[in-house]
Design a protein around this motif. Structure first.
Motif, PDB file in Angstrom:
ATOM      1  N   LEU A   1       5.574  -0.394  -4.690  1.00 47.33           N
ATOM      2  CA  LEU A   1       4.429  -1.272  -4.441  1.00 47.33           C
ATOM      3  C   LEU A   1       3.173  -0.421  -4.367  1.00 47.33           C
ATOM      4  O   LEU A   1       3.256   0.744  -4.016  1.00 47.33           O
ATOM      5  CB  LEU A   1       4.632  -2.016  -3.114  1.00 47.33           C
ATOM      6  CG  LEU A   1       5.745  -3.064  -3.140  1.00 47.33           C
ATOM      7  CD1 LEU A   1       5.981  -3.610  -1.746  1.00 47.33           C
ATOM      8  CD2 LEU A   1       5.413  -4.184  -4.095  1.00 47.33           C
ATOM      9  N   PRO A   2       2.004  -0.922  -4.649  1.00 51.51           N
ATOM     10  CA  PRO A   2       1.705  -2.298  -5.030  1.00 51.51           C
ATOM     11  C   PRO A   2       1.918  -2.543  -6.521  1.00 51.51           C
ATOM     12  O   PRO A   2       1.963  -1.606  -7.316  1.00 51.51           O
ATOM     13  CB  PRO A   2       0.226  -2.436  -4.667  1.00 51.51           C
ATOM     14  CG  PRO A   2      -0.334  -1.054  -4.865  1.00 51.51           C
ATOM     15  CD  PRO A   2       0.781  -0.114  -4.486  1.00 51.51           C
ATOM     16  N   GLN A   3       2.019  -3.827  -6.863  1.00 51.15           N
ATOM     17  CA  GLN A   3       2.073  -4.267  -8.257  1.00 51.15           C
ATOM     18  C   GLN A   3       1.033  -5.358  -8.438  1.00 51.15           C
ATOM     19  O   GLN A   3       0.866  -6.209  -7.567  1.00 51.15           O
ATOM     20  CB  GLN A   3       3.456  -4.775  -8.617  1.00 51.15           C
ATOM     21  CG  GLN A   3       4.484  -3.668  -8.624  1.00 51.15           C
ATOM     22  CD  GLN A   3       5.801  -4.142  -9.168  1.00 51.15           C
ATOM     23  OE1 GLN A   3       5.872  -4.962 -10.069  1.00 51.15           O
ATOM     24  NE2 GLN A   3       6.875  -3.623  -8.601  1.00 51.15           N
TER      25      GLN A   3
ATOM     26  N   ARG B   1       2.151  -6.327  -2.417  1.00 53.44           N
ATOM     27  CA  ARG B   1       1.922  -5.073  -1.711  1.00 53.44           C
ATOM     28  C   ARG B   1       2.482  -5.156  -0.298  1.00 53.44           C
ATOM     29  O   ARG B   1       2.723  -6.241   0.220  1.00 53.44           O
ATOM     30  CB  ARG B   1       0.435  -4.755  -1.638  1.00 53.44           C
ATOM     31  CG  ARG B   1      -0.353  -5.782  -0.849  1.00 53.44           C
ATOM     32  CD  ARG B   1      -1.840  -5.475  -0.792  1.00 53.44           C
ATOM     33  NE  ARG B   1      -2.576  -6.496  -0.083  1.00 53.44           N
ATOM     34  CZ  ARG B   1      -2.676  -6.587   1.237  1.00 53.44           C
ATOM     35  NH1 ARG B   1      -2.073  -5.693   2.012  1.00 53.44           N
ATOM     36  NH2 ARG B   1      -3.368  -7.555   1.813  1.00 53.44           N
ATOM     37  N   VAL B   2       2.667  -4.006   0.337  1.00 55.45           N
ATOM     38  CA  VAL B   2       3.043  -3.972   1.748  1.00 55.45           C
ATOM     39  C   VAL B   2       1.796  -4.307   2.564  1.00 55.45           C
ATOM     40  O   VAL B   2       0.690  -3.864   2.250  1.00 55.45           O
ATOM     41  CB  VAL B   2       3.590  -2.577   2.139  1.00 55.45           C
ATOM     42  CG1 VAL B   2       3.761  -2.469   3.647  1.00 55.45           C
ATOM     43  CG2 VAL B   2       4.912  -2.316   1.437  1.00 55.45           C
ATOM     44  N   ASP B   3       1.982  -5.109   3.611  1.00 55.27           N
ATOM     45  CA  ASP B   3       0.866  -5.511   4.471  1.00 55.27           C
ATOM     46  C   ASP B   3       1.234  -5.200   5.924  1.00 55.27           C
ATOM     47  O   ASP B   3       2.096  -5.858   6.507  1.00 55.27           O
ATOM     48  CB  ASP B   3       0.574  -6.997   4.301  1.00 55.27           C
ATOM     49  CG  ASP B   3      -0.741  -7.408   4.925  1.00 55.27           C
ATOM     50  OD1 ASP B   3      -1.214  -6.721   5.854  1.00 55.27           O
ATOM     51  OD2 ASP B   3      -1.296  -8.428   4.484  1.00 55.27           O
TER      52      ASP B   3
ATOM     53  N   THR C   1       9.440  -4.936   7.429  1.00 56.79           N
ATOM     54  CA  THR C   1       8.282  -4.715   6.565  1.00 56.79           C
ATOM     55  C   THR C   1       7.811  -6.065   6.039  1.00 56.79           C
ATOM     56  O   THR C   1       8.631  -6.926   5.711  1.00 56.79           O
ATOM     57  CB  THR C   1       8.648  -3.800   5.384  1.00 56.79           C
ATOM     58  OG1 THR C   1       9.158  -2.558   5.893  1.00 56.79           O
ATOM     59  CG2 THR C   1       7.459  -3.523   4.482  1.00 56.79           C
ATOM     60  N   VAL C   2       6.502  -6.236   5.940  1.00 58.91           N
ATOM     61  CA  VAL C   2       5.942  -7.468   5.369  1.00 58.91           C
ATOM     62  C   VAL C   2       5.404  -7.147   3.979  1.00 58.91           C
ATOM     63  O   VAL C   2       4.579  -6.247   3.813  1.00 58.91           O
ATOM     64  CB  VAL C   2       4.824  -8.040   6.257  1.00 58.91           C
ATOM     65  CG1 VAL C   2       4.190  -9.261   5.590  1.00 58.91           C
ATOM     66  CG2 VAL C   2       5.370  -8.403   7.630  1.00 58.91           C
ATOM     67  N   VAL C   3       5.902  -7.888   3.001  1.00 58.90           N
ATOM     68  CA  VAL C   3       5.414  -7.784   1.631  1.00 58.90           C
ATOM     69  C   VAL C   3       4.511  -8.990   1.388  1.00 58.90           C
ATOM     70  O   VAL C   3       4.958 -10.137   1.475  1.00 58.90           O
ATOM     71  CB  VAL C   3       6.580  -7.766   0.610  1.00 58.90           C
ATOM     72  CG1 VAL C   3       6.040  -7.767  -0.814  1.00 58.90           C
ATOM     73  CG2 VAL C   3       7.475  -6.556   0.856  1.00 58.90           C
TER      74      VAL C   3
ATOM     75  N   VAL D   1      10.929  -8.436   5.053  1.00 53.55           N
ATOM     76  CA  VAL D   1      12.140  -7.816   4.518  1.00 53.55           C
ATOM     77  C   VAL D   1      12.687  -6.787   5.495  1.00 53.55           C
ATOM     78  O   VAL D   1      11.967  -6.272   6.352  1.00 53.55           O
ATOM     79  CB  VAL D   1      11.887  -7.163   3.133  1.00 53.55           C
ATOM     80  CG1 VAL D   1      11.386  -8.193   2.130  1.00 53.55           C
ATOM     81  CG2 VAL D   1      10.907  -6.015   3.226  1.00 53.55           C
ATOM     82  N   ASP D   2      13.967  -6.480   5.360  1.00 56.64           N
ATOM     83  CA  ASP D   2      14.620  -5.491   6.219  1.00 56.64           C
ATOM     84  C   ASP D   2      14.335  -4.054   5.782  1.00 56.64           C
ATOM     85  O   ASP D   2      14.353  -3.142   6.604  1.00 56.64           O
ATOM     86  CB  ASP D   2      16.130  -5.733   6.256  1.00 56.64           C
ATOM     87  CG  ASP D   2      16.476  -7.062   6.904  1.00 56.64           C
ATOM     88  OD1 ASP D   2      15.677  -7.569   7.715  1.00 56.64           O
ATOM     89  OD2 ASP D   2      17.555  -7.612   6.584  1.00 56.64           O
ATOM     90  N   ALA D   3      14.074  -3.836   4.496  1.00 55.51           N
ATOM     91  CA  ALA D   3      13.823  -2.488   3.972  1.00 55.51           C
ATOM     92  C   ALA D   3      12.494  -1.956   4.501  1.00 55.51           C
ATOM     93  O   ALA D   3      11.542  -2.716   4.701  1.00 55.51           O
ATOM     94  CB  ALA D   3      13.805  -2.513   2.447  1.00 55.51           C
ATOM     95  N   VAL D   4      12.409  -0.642   4.706  1.00 48.87           N
ATOM     96  CA  VAL D   4      11.180  -0.024   5.207  1.00 48.87           C
ATOM     97  C   VAL D   4      10.173   0.182   4.085  1.00 48.87           C
ATOM     98  O   VAL D   4       8.998  -0.091   4.230  1.00 48.87           O
ATOM     99  CB  VAL D   4      11.499   1.315   5.908  1.00 48.87           C
ATOM    100  CG1 VAL D   4      10.219   2.032   6.306  1.00 48.87           C
ATOM    101  CG2 VAL D   4      12.366   1.071   7.120  1.00 48.87           C
ATOM    102  N   ASP D   5      10.605   0.667   2.950  1.00 47.17           N
ATOM    103  CA  ASP D   5       9.728   0.926   1.805  1.00 47.17           C
ATOM    104  C   ASP D   5      10.360   0.277   0.572  1.00 47.17           C
ATOM    105  O   ASP D   5      10.923   0.963  -0.281  1.00 47.17           O
ATOM    106  CB  ASP D   5       9.554   2.437   1.614  1.00 47.17           C
ATOM    107  CG  ASP D   5       8.513   2.779   0.583  1.00 47.17           C
ATOM    108  OD1 ASP D   5       7.652   1.930   0.280  1.00 47.17           O
ATOM    109  OD2 ASP D   5       8.551   3.911   0.061  1.00 47.17           O
ATOM    110  N   PRO D   6      10.270  -1.053   0.471  1.00 42.69           N
ATOM    111  CA  PRO D   6      11.043  -1.765  -0.550  1.00 42.69           C
ATOM    112  C   PRO D   6      10.543  -1.521  -1.978  1.00 42.69           C
ATOM    113  O   PRO D   6       9.347  -1.459  -2.224  1.00 42.69           O
ATOM    114  CB  PRO D   6      10.865  -3.229  -0.169  1.00 42.69           C
ATOM    115  CG  PRO D   6       9.555  -3.269   0.547  1.00 42.69           C
ATOM    116  CD  PRO D   6       9.449  -1.958   1.270  1.00 42.69           C
ATOM    117  N   ALA D   7      11.506  -1.369  -2.874  1.00 44.36           N
ATOM    118  CA  ALA D   7      11.206  -1.373  -4.306  1.00 44.36           C
ATOM    119  C   ALA D   7      11.266  -2.828  -4.753  1.00 44.36           C
ATOM    120  O   ALA D   7      12.036  -3.625  -4.225  1.00 44.36           O
ATOM    121  CB  ALA D   7      12.228  -0.542  -5.075  1.00 44.36           C
ATOM    122  N   VAL D   8      10.423  -3.186  -5.709  1.00 46.64           N
ATOM    123  CA  VAL D   8      10.361  -4.577  -6.159  1.00 46.64           C
ATOM    124  C   VAL D   8      10.283  -4.658  -7.682  1.00 46.64           C
ATOM    125  O   VAL D   8      10.068  -3.665  -8.372  1.00 46.64           O
ATOM    126  CB  VAL D   8       9.142  -5.328  -5.562  1.00 46.64           C
ATOM    127  CG1 VAL D   8       9.173  -5.332  -4.055  1.00 46.64           C
ATOM    128  CG2 VAL D   8       7.849  -4.753  -6.062  1.00 46.64           C
TER     129      VAL D   8
END
Length: 164
Positions: free
Chosen positions: A28-30, A72-74, A92-94, A140-147
């Motif tokens: 992220l971000p995309q 993006r992560v917020d 984590t909030v996306v 989401v549960d992931a800390v640094d999620p790939a999307v």
């Protein structure tokens, strides 16, 4: 004859499954700019689970051309307009901002809604449309999620896949 029908069925079903089923790896971000101005209306939001990732699907009516988005992560989710903080379950909030969306045409999704999550998605908090942008927070549960973000047709959908 049965073999020919089986081949046709595989080809047809394969064409209907346009979304990528591999695990997302993009950081992220995309972002993608919209090719339309407030033409689409949100008709459904749903969450599903797949091997290694979870999917949020935004379905639309009306419109044509590409939707715009920023994913993006917020770290401090807030409502558009009021600026009030939004509580979202998950580590984590996306934030998903979708442009090219009409508030007047978005029936059934005009108000705020919280949609239960599944797998690695704790919840989806739809915040409504403000100035042509639909605001959504995905906990989401992931800390640094790939999307992975894709727009699909028939009907128009924006798919956000989040790796676990």
């Amino acid at each position: 004859m049965r073999a020919a029908l089986a081949v046709i069925a595989v080809l047809v079903l394969g064409a209907c499954t346009a979304a990528d089923d591999s695990v997302p790896t993009q950081p992220l971000p995309q972002r993608r700019d919209a090719g339309v101005v407030e033409q689409y209306a949100i008709s459904d939001i749903r969450v599903g689970t797949h091997t290694g990732f979870d999917r949020v699907v935004f379905e639309f009516t009306g419109g044509s051309g590409p939707l715009g988005y920023l994913v993006r992560v917020d770290d401090d989710p807030r409502d558009d307009g009021s600026g009030l903080p939004v509580r979202v379950a998950g580590r984590t909030v996306v934030a998903v901002v979708i442009t090219g969306v009409s508030n007047e045409q978005t029936r059934g999704y005009g108000a705020r809604k919280v949609i239960a999550g599944t797998g690695g998605i704790a919840e989806v908090s739809y915040r409504g449309v403000f100035e042509g942008q639909a605001g959504v927070f995905v906990g989401v549960d992931a800390v640094d999620p790939a999307v992975r973000v894709e727009q699909l047709a028939g009907p128009t959908r924006l798919v956000v896949d989040v790796a676990r």
